[in-house]
Structures are given as C-alpha cells and as structure tokens.
Design a protein around this motif. Sequence first.
Motif, PDB file in Angstrom:
ATOM      1  N   THR A  56       2.262   1.012   9.201  1.00 39.04           N
ATOM      2  CA  THR A  56       1.097   1.887   9.292  1.00 39.04           C
ATOM      3  C   THR A  56      -0.043   1.280  10.100  1.00 39.04           C
ATOM      4  O   THR A  56      -0.865   2.005  10.656  1.00 39.04           O
ATOM      5  CB  THR A  56       0.586   2.259   7.888  1.00 39.04           C
ATOM      6  N   LEU A  57      -0.104  -0.047  10.190  1.00 35.15           N
ATOM      7  CA  LEU A  57      -1.184  -0.699  10.923  1.00 35.15           C
ATOM      8  C   LEU A  57      -0.777  -1.145  12.328  1.00 35.15           C
ATOM      9  O   LEU A  57      -1.568  -1.788  13.021  1.00 35.15           O
ATOM     10  CB  LEU A  57      -1.709  -1.900  10.129  1.00 35.15           C
TER      11      LEU A  57
ATOM     12  N   ARG B 286      -5.381 -10.323   5.700  1.00 32.47           N
ATOM     13  CA  ARG B 286      -6.372 -10.309   6.776  1.00 32.47           C
ATOM     14  C   ARG B 286      -6.193 -11.483   7.724  1.00 32.47           C
ATOM     15  O   ARG B 286      -6.653 -11.429   8.877  1.00 32.47           O
ATOM     16  CB  ARG B 286      -7.773 -10.322   6.175  1.00 32.47           C
TER      17      ARG B 286
ATOM     18  N   GLU C 145       1.758   7.598  12.548  1.00 30.59           N
ATOM     19  CA  GLU C 145       1.246   6.287  12.937  1.00 30.59           C
ATOM     20  C   GLU C 145       2.384   5.310  13.226  1.00 30.59           C
ATOM     21  O   GLU C 145       2.295   4.483  14.139  1.00 30.59           O
ATOM     22  CB  GLU C 145       0.365   5.702  11.828  1.00 30.59           C
TER      23      GLU C 145
ATOM     24  N   THR D 229       7.475  -4.809   8.073  1.00 30.50           N
ATOM     25  CA  THR D 229       6.259  -4.100   7.686  1.00 30.50           C
ATOM     26  C   THR D 229       6.541  -2.614   7.520  1.00 30.50           C
ATOM     27  O   THR D 229       7.525  -2.101   8.056  1.00 30.50           O
ATOM     28  CB  THR D 229       5.164  -4.305   8.757  1.00 30.50           C
TER      29      THR D 229
ATOM     30  N   GLU E 105       3.647  -5.941   1.498  1.00 30.46           N
ATOM     31  CA  GLU E 105       3.306  -5.497   2.842  1.00 30.46           C
ATOM     32  C   GLU E 105       2.473  -6.574   3.505  1.00 30.46           C
ATOM     33  O   GLU E 105       1.281  -6.720   3.218  1.00 30.46           O
ATOM     34  CB  GLU E 105       2.554  -4.166   2.783  1.00 30.46           C
TER      35      GLU E 105
ATOM     36  N   SER F 248       1.089  -6.942   6.319  1.00 30.15           N
ATOM     37  CA  SER F 248      -0.078  -6.577   7.124  1.00 30.15           C
ATOM     38  C   SER F 248      -1.341  -6.448   6.290  1.00 30.15           C
ATOM     39  O   SER F 248      -2.445  -6.348   6.843  1.00 30.15           O
ATOM     40  CB  SER F 248       0.178  -5.268   7.880  1.00 30.15           C
ATOM     41  N   LEU F 249      -1.218  -6.490   4.961  1.00 26.67           N
ATOM     42  CA  LEU F 249      -2.397  -6.479   4.101  1.00 26.67           C
ATOM     43  C   LEU F 249      -3.128  -7.814   4.119  1.00 26.67           C
ATOM     44  O   LEU F 249      -4.268  -7.911   3.668  1.00 26.67           O
ATOM     45  CB  LEU F 249      -2.006  -6.109   2.664  1.00 26.67           C
TER      46      LEU F 249
ATOM     47  N   ASN G 127       0.804  -1.218   0.000  1.00 30.27           N
ATOM     48  CA  ASN G 127       0.000   0.000   0.000  1.00 30.27           C
ATOM     49  C   ASN G 127       0.836   1.266   0.000  1.00 30.27           C
ATOM     50  O   ASN G 127       0.307   2.368   0.158  1.00 30.27           O
ATOM     51  CB  ASN G 127      -0.956   0.008   1.201  1.00 30.27           C
TER      52      ASN G 127
ATOM     53  N   ARG H  33      -3.102  -0.561  15.449  1.00 28.91           N
ATOM     54  CA  ARG H  33      -4.314  -1.371  15.526  1.00 28.91           C
ATOM     55  C   ARG H  33      -4.036  -2.866  15.652  1.00 28.91           C
ATOM     56  O   ARG H  33      -4.769  -3.583  16.335  1.00 28.91           O
ATOM     57  CB  ARG H  33      -5.180  -1.136  14.279  1.00 28.91           C
ATOM     58  N   ARG H  34      -2.981  -3.345  15.018  1.00 26.98           N
ATOM     59  CA  ARG H  34      -2.841  -4.796  14.862  1.00 26.98           C
ATOM     60  C   ARG H  34      -1.680  -5.424  15.629  1.00 26.98           C
ATOM     61  O   ARG H  34      -1.644  -6.643  15.802  1.00 26.98           O
ATOM     62  CB  ARG H  34      -2.722  -5.144  13.375  1.00 26.98           C
TER      63      ARG H  34
ATOM     64  N   ARG I  58       2.536   9.064   6.592  1.00 25.31           N
ATOM     65  CA  ARG I  58       2.101   8.138   7.642  1.00 25.31           C
ATOM     66  C   ARG I  58       3.120   8.007   8.778  1.00 25.31           C
ATOM     67  O   ARG I  58       3.014   7.090   9.595  1.00 25.31           O
ATOM     68  CB  ARG I  58       1.824   6.754   7.041  1.00 25.31           C
TER      69      ARG I  58
END
Length: 333
Positions: free
Chosen positions: A107-108, A82, A147, A104, A77, A79-80, A31, A111-112, A144
């Motif tokens: 960016t996530l 799911r 984050e 990675t 990436e 983390s894309l 991404n 959250r993850r 980003r």
Amino acid sequence: MTAAVSTGPLLADGFGRRFPYLRLSLTEACNFSCSYCLPDGYQADGRPRFLEVDEIGRLVRAFATLGMHKIRLTGGEPSLRRDLDQIIERVAGTPGIRKVAITTNGTLLPRRLPGWHRAGLTALNVSMDSLRRERFHAITGHDRLPEILEGLELAQAIGLPSVKLNAVLLRGLNDDELPAWMEFLRERPLSVRFIELMRTGDNADYFQRHHLSASTVVEQLLAAGWRLRPRAADAGPAREYTHPAHRGSIGVIAPYSQDFCQGCNRLRVTARGDLRLCLFGEFGVPLRPLLQHDDDRDALLARITTQLGLKAAGHGLHQGRTGLTPNLASIGG
C-alpha cells in the motif's frame, strides 16, 4: 574480533541442507486484517520493542560471516517501520550480502519504493490475493488494490531486478482466478506465487473451510502448457512454471507436499530477535542479548551455528502441529 566474510554457506544442518537465505521480521504489526491471518487486525501486547537498526546490523553481519548472502525483510508489515530506509541501507551495505528483498502488502509503494530502491533494495514481493477489487477488499479488509497496482508499475519503471506477487490460495474465495492471472502475466515480466493455505495456531476453522491443495494449481498449469523451471540455490520455496507465450511466471508454494522440507534453505529471526529454525518450530533461540555489543560477536556466531543441529527434517503440519506460530504476521511466513 573481526571475522572475514565467508565466500560460501557455512551453515548446514544434520540433513545436509545449507542456508544462504535469512528471513528477518522487522515488526509484528500489520495494517491489514486478512481473513486468513489477522481477521481482527493487529493487537499490540505491550511487550518489549522490536529489533533496532544497530541490532539488525550486528545480526546481519553475523549471518553474512556464516555465508548468508540473501536477506528478506518481512513482518507483520515492514513498511510500518519509519526507519525502513535506514534498515535497508544497513543490510545492503553489509559485506557479503548480495540480495535484499522485502515482502509487503504494497500500500505504501507509490510513496516509499523509490527510497527503498536508493537504499539498496533488489527484490520486491507484494501480497495480492486477488485481481478483483471487491474480492481483494473482502479478503484483506481494505480497498487498496489500486495503490498496489500503481506501486507495481512503479517497480517496473525504476527497473527493480525482481518483482513477485504472493496470492494465498483460498477455496471458494479466489481459487477460480488462475485464467485471469495467466492473462495478467502475458505481457508483464512478473512472478505470481500461489501459496497453499497453512494451518496456524488460531485459524483451524478457517483452514477447514478454505484449504485447497496446491496440486490443483499445478494440474491446471501443466494442462495449459506451463512447464517447471529449475530452482536457483538461494530461491524461496516456490516451484516456478513458465510458458513461452507469457512474459511472467507462476510459482507454487505447497507446504503440504511430501518433499517440501527437503529443499529448505532458509532460517528466520523474529522481530524480537529469536532465531527460528522452522516456520512451525516448537522453540525459538534468543539472539537479542548478543546483539547489544560488537564484543559479543563470537558468542553470537557460536549460538547460531550450534543450534542448527536441532533443526528437524520437516514440519509437523500433517499431524496438526503448528508450533509457536499463532499467525503468519507474527513471523512473516
């Protein structure tokens, strides 16, 4: 057949190198649109899907049987995906696997990351090519950085054992930031890796404009009192430097150095299930047909072990040979 888990690395090539470390790509998608890798962003080609969880489980079990104990999940990436939590849990639960790492863009992470940690993640590498927000945006195509910094703080708060940052060294774009990185590491127990820009199949002009020898970073580090640390057996390709006044460390990955390939200790599997003996190798070995059933395990082990005899002494980057790698997103670096 149920094979016992090996207590040591059985995988060795004709040059005496042993391989306790696998880099497994989970996807070619990304991404970000980093100027040195995917300046136009990821373009899907419509070809077959990437490895599924059960296939990954069989693959990792085979490599663990052959003595591998460290798995790094890469992309694209990763983390894309799911199902990344499920993948990490499957890898971490494999007998013989002691280290599960991920690379990675970060960016996530806010959250993850807690879920990844609960699933068994032990090490985190985050791509962060600049400490300056506007430069980071210019290099990656995305604003980003906040984050990512939040995610790094979270990684330290939850006690992740190993947290490292990757910065591609780019002449004229970020090569003046070493003093800022040193200050960043003064009170942070992180490791920053400066990676020398590598020539790939589609970045020839960019490489000519922005390549800078990693030796320039080493010279600056030594002049500032940083000293080389001994390398662990299952470490990545970085040579790590420490300083008594800094909690963090700095690594340098120099693929154009004369002896870079002598310490190679890792193999790669692409997101489509091909074994790559070298990041810049000329061929891939299809493993996916042998990942469909547990009954194919003996054939899978045989295919992996016999291919190591074809591993070359070194890459062909000095001669401009980039092999099958069109960009680093295609195999995870």
